[in-house]
Design an enzyme around this catalytic site. Sequence first.
Site, PDB file in Angstrom:
ATOM      1  N   THR A  45       0.841  -1.197   0.000  1.00  0.00           N
ATOM      2  CA  THR A  45       0.000   0.000   0.000  1.00  0.00           C
ATOM      3  C   THR A  45       0.873   1.243   0.000  1.00  0.00           C
ATOM      4  OG1 THR A  45      -1.637  -1.213   1.292  1.00  0.00           O
ATOM      5  CG2 THR A  45      -1.824   1.184   1.292  1.00  0.00           C
ATOM      6  N   CYS A  46       1.870   1.254   0.887  1.00  0.00           N
ATOM      7  CA  CYS A  46       2.702   2.434   1.109  1.00  0.00           C
ATOM      8  C   CYS A  46       3.294   2.967  -0.192  1.00  0.00           C
ATOM      9  CB  CYS A  46       3.796   2.076   2.110  1.00  0.00           C
ATOM     10  SG  CYS A  46       5.047   3.328   2.292  1.00  0.00           S
ATOM     11  N   GLY A 193      -8.301  11.394   4.420  1.00  0.00           N
ATOM     12  CA  GLY A 193      -9.302  12.309   3.872  1.00  0.00           C
ATOM     13  C   GLY A 193      -8.791  13.741   3.823  1.00  0.00           C
ATOM     14  N   GLU A 195      -5.571  14.742   3.841  1.00  0.00           N
ATOM     15  CA  GLU A 195      -4.446  14.884   2.897  1.00  0.00           C
ATOM     16  C   GLU A 195      -4.960  14.957   1.456  1.00  0.00           C
ATOM     17  OE1 GLU A 195      -0.892  12.714   5.505  1.00  0.00           O
ATOM     18  OE2 GLU A 195      -1.411  11.874   3.554  1.00  0.00           O
ATOM     19  N   LEU A 328       0.528   2.446  10.282  1.00  0.00           N
ATOM     20  CA  LEU A 328       1.587   3.337   9.805  1.00  0.00           C
ATOM     21  C   LEU A 328       2.701   2.503   9.199  1.00  0.00           C
ATOM     22  CD1 LEU A 328       1.833   5.691  12.918  1.00  0.00           C
ATOM     23  CD2 LEU A 328       0.988   6.345  10.651  1.00  0.00           C
ATOM     24  N   HIS A 453      20.526  28.269  14.766  1.00  0.00           N
ATOM     25  CA  HIS A 453      19.720  29.460  14.520  1.00  0.00           C
ATOM     26  C   HIS A 453      19.983  29.972  13.112  1.00  0.00           C
ATOM     27  CE1 HIS A 453      17.674  33.237  15.196  1.00  0.00           C
ATOM     28  NE2 HIS A 453      18.710  33.853  14.632  1.00  0.00           N
TER      29      HIS A 453
HETATM   30  P1  FAD Z   1       0.641  -3.130   3.136  1.00  0.00           P
HETATM   31  O1  FAD Z   1       1.476  -1.998   2.770  1.00  0.00           O
HETATM   32  O2  FAD Z   1      -0.823  -3.022   2.948  1.00  0.00           O
HETATM   33  O3  FAD Z   1       1.199  -4.363   2.301  1.00  0.00           O
HETATM   34  C1  FAD Z   1       0.574  -5.595   2.278  1.00  0.00           C
HETATM   35  C2  FAD Z   1       0.978  -6.299   0.997  1.00  0.00           C
HETATM   36  O4  FAD Z   1       0.517  -7.640   1.057  1.00  0.00           O
HETATM   37  C3  FAD Z   1       0.353  -5.695  -0.247  1.00  0.00           C
HETATM   38  O5  FAD Z   1       1.336  -5.500  -1.209  1.00  0.00           O
HETATM   39  C4  FAD Z   1      -0.655  -6.747  -0.706  1.00  0.00           C
HETATM   40  O6  FAD Z   1      -0.818  -6.776  -2.101  1.00  0.00           O
HETATM   41  C5  FAD Z   1       0.000  -8.017  -0.206  1.00  0.00           C
HETATM   42  N1  FAD Z   1      -0.922  -9.131   0.045  1.00  0.00           N
HETATM   43  C6  FAD Z   1      -2.044  -9.116   0.782  1.00  0.00           C
HETATM   44  N2  FAD Z   1      -2.567 -10.359   0.858  1.00  0.00           N
HETATM   45  C7  FAD Z   1      -1.732 -11.164   0.160  1.00  0.00           C
HETATM   46  C8  FAD Z   1      -1.708 -12.546  -0.098  1.00  0.00           C
HETATM   47  N3  FAD Z   1      -2.622 -13.357   0.410  1.00  0.00           N
HETATM   48  N4  FAD Z   1      -0.724 -13.032  -0.870  1.00  0.00           N
HETATM   49  C9  FAD Z   1       0.257 -12.208  -1.367  1.00  0.00           C
HETATM   50  N5  FAD Z   1       0.294 -10.888  -1.136  1.00  0.00           N
HETATM   51  C10 FAD Z   1      -0.685 -10.390  -0.368  1.00  0.00           C
HETATM   52  N6  FAD Z   1       1.555   5.474   6.592  1.00  0.00           N
HETATM   53  C11 FAD Z   1       2.567   6.255   7.026  1.00  0.00           C
HETATM   54  O7  FAD Z   1       3.298   5.847   7.914  1.00  0.00           O
HETATM   55  N7  FAD Z   1       2.792   7.491   6.487  1.00  0.00           N
HETATM   56  C12 FAD Z   1       2.001   7.999   5.510  1.00  0.00           C
HETATM   57  O8  FAD Z   1       2.217   9.115   5.047  1.00  0.00           O
HETATM   58  C13 FAD Z   1       0.928   7.199   5.033  1.00  0.00           C
HETATM   59  N8  FAD Z   1       0.140   7.651   4.046  1.00  0.00           N
HETATM   60  C14 FAD Z   1      -0.850   6.856   3.568  1.00  0.00           C
HETATM   61  C15 FAD Z   1      -1.650   7.342   2.540  1.00  0.00           C
HETATM   62  C16 FAD Z   1      -2.650   6.560   2.019  1.00  0.00           C
HETATM   63  C17 FAD Z   1      -3.508   7.107   0.898  1.00  0.00           C
HETATM   64  C18 FAD Z   1      -2.855   5.234   2.516  1.00  0.00           C
HETATM   65  C19 FAD Z   1      -3.918   4.359   1.943  1.00  0.00           C
HETATM   66  C20 FAD Z   1      -2.068   4.746   3.542  1.00  0.00           C
HETATM   67  C21 FAD Z   1      -1.066   5.548   4.078  1.00  0.00           C
HETATM   68  N9  FAD Z   1      -0.246   5.103   5.125  1.00  0.00           N
HETATM   69  C22 FAD Z   1       0.741   5.911   5.603  1.00  0.00           C
HETATM   70  C23 FAD Z   1      -0.432   3.778   5.744  1.00  0.00           C
HETATM   71  C24 FAD Z   1       0.601   2.770   5.215  1.00  0.00           C
HETATM   72  O9  FAD Z   1       0.511   2.698   3.819  1.00  0.00           O
HETATM   73  C25 FAD Z   1       0.371   1.411   5.849  1.00  0.00           C
HETATM   74  O10 FAD Z   1       0.354   1.538   7.250  1.00  0.00           O
HETATM   75  C26 FAD Z   1       1.471   0.439   5.462  1.00  0.00           C
HETATM   76  O11 FAD Z   1       1.531   0.290   4.065  1.00  0.00           O
HETATM   77  C27 FAD Z   1       1.231  -0.921   6.126  1.00  0.00           C
HETATM   78  O12 FAD Z   1       2.246  -1.781   5.750  1.00  0.00           O
HETATM   79  P2  FAD Z   1       2.009  -3.353   5.707  1.00  0.00           P
HETATM   80  O13 FAD Z   1       3.279  -3.938   5.216  1.00  0.00           O
HETATM   81  O14 FAD Z   1       1.465  -3.820   6.989  1.00  0.00           O
HETATM   82  O15 FAD Z   1       0.839  -3.597   4.635  1.00  0.00           O
END
Ligand code: FAD
Length: 474
Positions: A45-46, A193, A195, A328, A453
């Site tokens: 997602t990130c 929302g 941002e 995050l 400063h």
């Molecule tokens: P994810 O990044 O969601 O990754 C999970 C991955 O697993 C994905 O690639 C998915 O395709 C894959 N997957 C899922 N199920 C399966 C499966 N069964 N088999 C194979 N692959 C699979 N956080 C911040 O800290 N700073 C920010 O500025 C920020 N901005 C954001 C803006 C937006 C618009 C959004 C939506 C989120 C934002 N976030 C931000 C939150 C951040 O993106 C998430 O907290 C972070 O990506 C979570 O990381 P993760 O690795 O847990 O999961």
Amino acid sequence: MGSETELFDLIILGAGPGGYVAAIRAAQLGLKVACVEKDPTLGGTCLNVGCIPSKALLDSSEHFHYAKTKLSKHGILVGEVSLDLGLMMRRKDAVVRQLTTGIAGLFKKNKITTLTGFGSFTGNRKNGIEIQVSSAQGKTLAYAKKVIIATGSIPAPLKGVEFDGKDIVSSTEALTFSEVPKHLVVIGGGVIGLELGSVWQRLGSKVTVVEYLDKLCPTIDNALSAELLKSLTKQGLEFRLKTQCMSATKKGTQVLLKVKHRDSGEEMELAADKVLVSTGRIPYTENLGLEKIGVKLNERKRVTVDEHYHTNVDVVFAIGDVIEGPMLAHKAEEEGIACVERIAGTAGHVNYAAIPWVIYTHPEVAGVGMTEEEAKQKGIDIRVGQFPMAANGRAKAIDEVEGFVKMIADAKTDRLLGVHIISAHAGDLVQEAVTVMEFGGSSEDLARTCHSHPTLSEAVKEAALAVEKRTIHY
Ligand code: FAD
């Protein structure tokens, strides 16, 4: 692809910031690692539809807004400023591409096997844990001694306002509009929302934010939430607080939203060109086969883990958005590292009291640790120091005088409990407070630290001085 008989030390499901960072750290520690990712690019997602593309658009839209409204104040006259939205989107896509291919390069460098496809538990544990990887090319099986679930989260649906991917959308589609909507209604006054609402407002949309609660971003310090509301209202965003969105119907090219005031019960209709539903995100565990291996979810459908990210199944772990805690990217990364270090027999640890957060609006809002309200609720005796950016020399020089720094220290020990900032570059400013808190430091430590400063960071030092009511410049 790994061969069907290959036994990995570790398979990680998901290549988001939790999963990919865990994979790299595991490889550094000598483990044989595979990472399963259902999407064609790595980074989750990130990198693909979250932090990175949203920040790219926030930055571009801020430049546009700045060129239109502020450059002339500096004596720079550029004539009429116009927007090439296609070019702005292509720049954002290029940033995403560079970073996601960068992760692929890091995987190669660290000899991490990427298994492209949807990973799920089959329940078979004879040769290690069996994972099925399904893709358009077919199904393969992979085996590991241990598995980390890092499958992240997806946008939460809202009953009555169902996503259609075009006019009623999640953040994913709101990052790719091909035209600036005339009227964008954002349902949910949280981080995402605000941002994305800011992006489109700066690019020319009328933006109305509908929020059920009586404040924006409910978990942040009340004083910052109020200041943010004031600032965004001044910029032109409209807010309907204490308002619930009941339903949406399509009429021609418009979406008609029925909304209701929470207290008075008064109902009204809002007509929008686009609706962004940003009421939160939910953990993504669909079709993972968790029931086949016996991994339990809690009542909020997040994977249940102990303090070492261990699920109830001996060799299965979970990290990131799919478990409890703030959603995050950096929290997911830290958990990925700590989890893998534990698996490898070393001492990984995450200090949840010192995880910062940032809202990338303008001004930015950032914080770490307890809010004043939280500290009071916990019955902790505190001292609070506050310093306005308007009294900071650099802020004046760069015309960024909005906001303040608020510091919360334990009244008896002076230990720093929380720092909350609303200002330009708040996201960078908060980091020194995170370091002080990580070291168990006090407001006095910060107050006695020499700050360059003129910098905005002097406001952080002054807020620390304010805890003892001895600010110099205010
Ligand atoms: P994810 O990044 O969601 O990754 C999970 C991955 O697993 C994905 O690639 C998915 O395709 C894959 N997957 C899922 N199920 C399966 C499966 N069964 N088999 C194979 N692959 C699979 N956080 C911040 O800290 N700073 C920010 O500025 C920020 N901005 C954001 C803006 C937006 C618009 C959004 C939506 C989120 C934002 N976030 C931000 C939150 C951040 O993106 C998430 O907290 C972070 O990506 C979570 O990381 P993760 O690795 O847990 O999961």
